[in-house]
Scaffold this motif. Structure first.
Motif, PDB file in Angstrom:
ATOM      1  N   GLY A   1       1.035  -1.346   0.231  1.00  0.00           N
ATOM      2  CA  GLY A   1       0.052   0.223  -0.298  1.00  0.00           C
ATOM      3  C   GLY A   1       0.469   0.774   0.075  1.00  0.00           C
ATOM      4  N   ALA A   2       2.427   1.477  -0.333  1.00  0.00           N
ATOM      5  CA  ALA A   2       3.150   1.790  -0.191  1.00  0.00           C
ATOM      6  C   ALA A   2       3.091   2.953  -1.665  1.00  0.00           C
ATOM      7  N   ARG A   3       3.263   4.234  -1.482  1.00  0.00           N
ATOM      8  CA  ARG A   3       2.934   4.837  -2.636  1.00  0.00           C
ATOM      9  C   ARG A   3       4.949   5.740  -2.552  1.00  0.00           C
ATOM     10  N   ILE A   4       5.762   4.747  -3.685  1.00  0.00           N
ATOM     11  CA  ILE A   4       6.768   5.367  -3.467  1.00  0.00           C
ATOM     12  C   ILE A   4       7.377   6.561  -4.388  1.00  0.00           C
ATOM     13  N   ALA A   5       8.046   7.529  -4.062  1.00  0.00           N
ATOM     14  CA  ALA A   5       7.725   9.397  -4.350  1.00  0.00           C
ATOM     15  C   ALA A   5       9.344   8.989  -4.828  1.00  0.00           C
ATOM     16  N   TYR A   6       9.466   9.453  -6.133  1.00  0.00           N
ATOM     17  CA  TYR A   6      10.413   9.214  -6.985  1.00  0.00           C
ATOM     18  C   TYR A   6      10.186  10.123  -8.167  1.00  0.00           C
ATOM     19  N   ARG A   7      11.947  10.955  -8.825  1.00  0.00           N
ATOM     20  CA  ARG A   7      12.226  11.031  -9.596  1.00  0.00           C
ATOM     21  C   ARG A   7      12.789  10.627 -10.797  1.00  0.00           C
ATOM     22  N   PHE A   8      12.819  11.233 -11.788  1.00  0.00           N
ATOM     23  CA  PHE A   8      13.309  10.742 -13.031  1.00  0.00           C
ATOM     24  C   PHE A   8      14.096  11.732 -14.066  1.00  0.00           C
ATOM     25  N   LEU A   9      15.605  11.232 -15.131  1.00  0.00           N
ATOM     26  CA  LEU A   9      15.954  11.860 -15.644  1.00  0.00           C
ATOM     27  C   LEU A   9      16.386  11.713 -16.740  1.00  0.00           C
ATOM     28  N   PRO A  10      15.994  11.641 -17.952  1.00  0.00           N
ATOM     29  CA  PRO A  10      16.201  11.009 -18.806  1.00  0.00           C
ATOM     30  C   PRO A  10      17.548  11.107 -19.590  1.00  0.00           C
ATOM     31  N   SER A  11      18.423  10.239 -19.535  1.00  0.00           N
ATOM     32  CA  SER A  11      19.674  10.854 -20.450  1.00  0.00           C
ATOM     33  C   SER A  11      19.358  11.836 -21.896  1.00  0.00           C
ATOM     34  N   ARG A  12      21.120  12.604 -21.836  1.00  0.00           N
ATOM     35  CA  ARG A  12      21.399  13.665 -22.468  1.00  0.00           C
ATOM     36  C   ARG A  12      21.370  13.047 -23.507  1.00  0.00           C
ATOM     37  N   GLU A  13      22.615  11.974 -23.565  1.00  0.00           N
ATOM     38  CA  GLU A  13      22.977  11.040 -24.709  1.00  0.00           C
ATOM     39  C   GLU A  13      22.172  10.226 -24.289  1.00  0.00           C
ATOM     40  N   PRO A  14      22.050   9.054 -25.767  1.00  0.00           N
ATOM     41  CA  PRO A  14      21.929   7.693 -25.920  1.00  0.00           C
ATOM     42  C   PRO A  14      21.983   7.081 -24.977  1.00  0.00           C
ATOM     43  N   THR A  15      20.730   6.329 -23.889  1.00  0.00           N
ATOM     44  CA  THR A  15      20.755   5.811 -22.480  1.00  0.00           C
ATOM     45  C   THR A  15      21.827   4.617 -23.289  1.00  0.00           C
ATOM     46  N   GLN A  16      22.523   5.067 -21.646  1.00  0.00           N
ATOM     47  CA  GLN A  16      23.866   3.419 -22.274  1.00  0.00           C
ATOM     48  C   GLN A  16      23.396   3.270 -20.527  1.00  0.00           C
ATOM     49  N   ALA A  17      23.492   3.236 -19.905  1.00  0.00           N
ATOM     50  CA  ALA A  17      23.098   2.866 -18.203  1.00  0.00           C
ATOM     51  C   ALA A  17      21.874   3.420 -17.516  1.00  0.00           C
ATOM     52  N   ILE A  18      21.449   2.914 -16.901  1.00  0.00           N
ATOM     53  CA  ILE A  18      21.090   3.426 -15.325  1.00  0.00           C
ATOM     54  C   ILE A  18      21.405   3.399 -13.849  1.00  0.00           C
ATOM     55  N   ALA A  19      20.961   4.839 -13.236  1.00  0.00           N
ATOM     56  CA  ALA A  19      21.166   5.312 -12.300  1.00  0.00           C
ATOM     57  C   ALA A  19      20.467   5.230 -11.064  1.00  0.00           C
ATOM     58  N   ILE A  20      20.653   4.509 -10.108  1.00  0.00           N
ATOM     59  CA  ILE A  20      19.554   4.850  -8.814  1.00  0.00           C
ATOM     60  C   ILE A  20      20.233   5.232  -7.594  1.00  0.00           C
ATOM     61  N   ILE A  21      19.337   6.326  -6.850  1.00  0.00           N
ATOM     62  CA  ILE A  21      20.001   7.105  -5.812  1.00  0.00           C
ATOM     63  C   ILE A  21      19.815   6.935  -4.906  1.00  0.00           C
ATOM     64  N   SER A  22      19.642   6.639  -4.176  1.00  0.00           N
ATOM     65  CA  SER A  22      19.425   6.504  -2.446  1.00  0.00           C
ATOM     66  C   SER A  22      20.010   7.689  -1.745  1.00  0.00           C
ATOM     67  N   HIS A  23      19.122   7.991  -0.815  1.00  0.00           N
ATOM     68  CA  HIS A  23      19.464  10.042  -0.250  1.00  0.00           C
ATOM     69  C   HIS A  23      19.382   9.183   1.531  1.00  0.00           C
ATOM     70  N   GLY A  24      20.199  10.040   1.895  1.00  0.00           N
ATOM     71  CA  GLY A  24      20.903  10.352   3.828  1.00  0.00           C
ATOM     72  C   GLY A  24      19.700  10.432   4.312  1.00  0.00           C
ATOM     73  N   LEU A  25      19.700  10.045   5.677  1.00  0.00           N
ATOM     74  CA  LEU A  25      19.097  10.257   6.754  1.00  0.00           C
ATOM     75  C   LEU A  25      18.687  12.041   7.204  1.00  0.00           C
ATOM     76  N   ALA A  26      17.282  11.773   7.250  1.00  0.00           N
ATOM     77  CA  ALA A  26      16.467  13.209   6.932  1.00  0.00           C
ATOM     78  C   ALA A  26      16.898  14.100   6.194  1.00  0.00           C
ATOM     79  N   GLU A  27      16.201  13.804   4.874  1.00  0.00           N
ATOM     80  CA  GLU A  27      16.567  14.249   3.458  1.00  0.00           C
ATOM     81  C   GLU A  27      15.581  13.836   2.833  1.00  0.00           C
ATOM     82  N   HIS A  28      15.990  14.077   1.635  1.00  0.00           N
ATOM     83  CA  HIS A  28      14.966  13.481   0.240  1.00  0.00           C
ATOM     84  C   HIS A  28      15.410  13.801  -1.336  1.00  0.00           C
TER      85      HIS A  28
END
Length: 315
Positions: free
Chosen positions: A13-40
């Motif tokens: 039942g969770a709704r996980i909020a996320y942001r996305f930025l497409p590659s400015r070059e032909p997409t060749q990889a994916i990055a997943i970013i995990s933030h720190g405590l008490a931030e976003h």
């Protein structure tokens, strides 16, 4: 586009909020970013921009109890009523699966800062085949006896007050103590960065610097003491590219001693592709420090090299 928030529905039942930025070059990889405590996740726009310019599709989500994510039993400052570590680690996997479904066949880089580094390493050791590169920045896995003491004190605090209330012990032992350790500090958040504007922005952000619950601190300590054990590290592929970054003036990592210790532990575990970068004059938040862009661009070059991205640039 990185300012736009989307949501991923989780099975509980969770709704996980996320942001996305497409590659400015032909997409060749994916990055997943995990933030720190008490931030976003919104605070990672610079890294997202630099990685996007280097061929990455970038995803950054808000952990439970943080930012715009909403989940049962997870108000601001709490992962979950119980099983919080499992929940946030599974959320990383869910974000990875979403990204791979949209960009099939591409390698995945998992990046984590501070608490996000604890989560990232926990996810990588639990799902060792799902990530092709790993970055752990400004994280402390070297608690030793202080970790045992913290766990004991938190359990006492939980018994007296409950797990869903803000801890009174840990903020004094961490954020407050780190702030006071900075010579000539003007605020108790000066341990984050030498950049006055970045510190002021953090203080002004209503989704930053909040009081974490007893249960969240227990989850953080659990990850710090379990994710980098010899048994856990042995699950990682020996040649997995790993990038470790620390700040030489970061009190949260004992002036990068914890970062160097993590590199040594990884070496003892037989990991053969570990890069260690210490920014000697930086404090805790490399990506909000003086010289942040240069650090991000240097990291993007490393990521492009290890994932064999043929066109990389950081304009």
């Amino acid at each position: 586009m990185f300012d736009t928030i989307a949501y991923l529905a989780a099975g509980d039942g969770a709704r996980i909020a996320y942001r996305f930025l497409p590659s400015r070059e032909p997409t060749q990889a994916i990055a997943i970013i995990s933030h720190g405590l008490a931030e976003h996740s919104g605070r990672y726009a610079l890294l997202a921009e630099v990685l996007s310019a280097s061929g990455f599709a970038v995803y950054a989500h808000d952990h439970r109890g943080h930012g715009a994510t909403r989940a049962p039993g997870a108000p601001l400052g709490r992962f979950a009523a119980k099983g919080g570590v499992d929940r946030v680690v599974e959320d990383v996997r869910a974000m990875r699966d979403l990204a791979v479904s949209l960009h099939p066949g591409l390698p995945v880089l998992l990046f984590g800062h501070s608490m996000g580094g604890l989560i990232a390493l926990s996810a990588a050791t639990r799902f060792p085949t799902l990530f092709q590169a790993l970055a752990v920045w400004n994280s402390n896995f070297s608690l030793g006896l202080s970790g045992t003491a913290a766990r004991l004190l938190l359990k006492v605090e939980r018994a007296l007050k409950g797990s869903d209330v803000p801890s009174q012990i840990m903020p004094r032992a961490t954020f407050e103590a780190w702030g006071k350790s900075v010579s000539g500090h003007q605020t108790l958040f000066d341990w984050l960065s030498r950049d006055r504007l970045e510190v002021e922005a953090y203080i002004a952000d209503p989704l930053c610097g909040f009081a974490a619950s007893v249960s969240l601190w227990l989850d953080v300590v659990a990850m710090a003491t379990s994710a980098a054990t010899p048994q856990a590290l042995a699950r990682l592929p020996k040649a997995l590219p790993i990038h470790l970054t620390g700040g030489g003036e970061d009190p949260a990592t004992d002036r990068a001693r914890a970062t160097r210790d993590l590199a040594r532990r990884m070496g003892k575990a037989g990991l053969t592709n570990v890069t260690l970068k210490i920014h000697e004059t930086m404090r805790h938040e490399t990506l909000h420090e003086l010289g942040a862009r240069e650090a991000a661009e240097d990291f993007a070059r490393w990521a492009a090299q290890v994932l064999k991205i043929t066109r990389s640039g950081t304009e």
